[in-house]
Scaffold this active site. Structure first.
Site, PDB file in Angstrom:
ATOM      1  N   PRO A   1       0.817  -1.221   0.000  1.00 27.63           N
ATOM      2  CA  PRO A   1       0.000   0.000   0.000  1.00 27.63           C
ATOM      3  C   PRO A   1       0.849   1.269   0.000  1.00 27.63           C
ATOM      4  O   PRO A   1       0.362   2.329  -0.383  1.00 27.63           O
ATOM      5  CB  PRO A   1      -0.815  -0.114   1.297  1.00 27.63           C
ATOM      6  CG  PRO A   1      -0.817  -1.564   1.624  1.00 27.63           C
ATOM      7  CD  PRO A   1       0.500  -2.089   1.157  1.00 27.63           C
TER       8      PRO A   1
ATOM      9  N   GLU B   1       0.271  -7.443   8.611  1.00 29.94           N
ATOM     10  CA  GLU B   1       0.389  -5.997   8.827  1.00 29.94           C
ATOM     11  C   GLU B   1       1.358  -5.350   7.857  1.00 29.94           C
ATOM     12  O   GLU B   1       1.367  -4.139   7.678  1.00 29.94           O
ATOM     13  CB  GLU B   1       0.830  -5.731  10.273  1.00 29.94           C
ATOM     14  CG  GLU B   1       0.640  -4.292  10.743  1.00 29.94           C
ATOM     15  CD  GLU B   1      -0.821  -3.877  10.772  1.00 29.94           C
ATOM     16  OE1 GLU B   1      -1.085  -2.659  10.675  1.00 29.94           O
ATOM     17  OE2 GLU B   1      -1.699  -4.769  10.891  1.00 29.94           O
TER      18      GLU B   1
END
Length: 231
Positions: free
Chosen positions: A88, A115
């Site tokens: 991301p 994560e």
């Protein structure tokens, strides 16, 4: 082109890679995609690939050792290539990026999970980080498939016409015009007359103007935007 994908969930890939354009590209020898289970490069009895993050916080972080070991083993086996970390935090995947990557002979694609991935992978192993959009997915497997599909369209011989990928939406900085096919009229909605005229110059102009209109209305952030008031 050869693409080596490293993933904790390699079972997500066979279906999409076995259909449509990607399947034909692979069958024609224009594209080779091998998917590797990252766990085979992890050490220890339990093949651990993730650990809690230093500093605390929720979630788990993918360890650097299996990823480095996997990419390095594949480089030794198949030669060098450009290494991409799907994240991301990466630069947004664009048509220009896909066209640029299609000029590479070999790509290594790392799929993140949980994560995130230990930052040392991005800093010292990957050549670049790529994101497919401003949202978060469960992992990098779906983005990897999106990346491979987008890149494959620019490989010579994959599409029926060599100019096809360069006429798609985004390739010229704006969206494509609407498309129509038979029947000429459906439930009272007719195909625009210009598309039935046989005048290819007028058709090209209509498609350009409709593409610019769509872009101005829907995606004014694109570089090919044109304000309707400019006409």
């Amino acid at each position: 082109m050869r693409v080596d994908v490293l993933s904790l969930f390699p079972g997500m890939f066979p279906g999409p890679l076995s259909h449509s354009i990607l399947a034909r590209a692979r069958e024609a020898g224009l594209l080779t995609v091998d998917v590797h289970d990252l766990r085979q490069y992890a050490e220890g009895r339990h093949r651990v690939t993730d650990e809690p993050p230093f500093g605390g916080g929720g979630g788990m972080v993918m360890k650097p050792e299996p990823i480095f070991a996997g990419v390095e083993a594949l480089r030794e086996a198949h030669g060098p290539g450009r290494t991409i970390l799907l994240s991301p935090a990466g630069a947004l995947l664009t048509s220009e990026t896909a066209a640029r990557l299609a000029r590479e002979e070999h790509l290594f694609v790392i799929c993140g999970r949980y994560e995130g991935v230990d930052q040392r992978v991005a800093d010292h192993l990957a050549d670049e980080e790529i994101s497919i959009g401003d949202y978060v997915l469960s992992g990098g497997e779906l983005p990897a498939l999106v990346l491979i599909d987008a890149v494959a369209r620019f490989l010579p011989g994959v599409l029926g016409h060599p100019d096809a990928p360069h006429n798609d939406s985004f390739s010229k900085g704006y969206l494509e015009a609407p498309h129509y096919t038979r029947p000429r009229e459906f439930r009272g909605w007719a195909v625009p007359d210009v598309l039935l005229s046989g005048d290819h110059g007028a058709i090209d102009e209509w498609r350009r103007e409709e593409g610019e209109r769509r872009t101005a209305e829907r995606r004014p952030d694109l570089p090919g935007k044109k304000k309707l008031t400019d006409r």
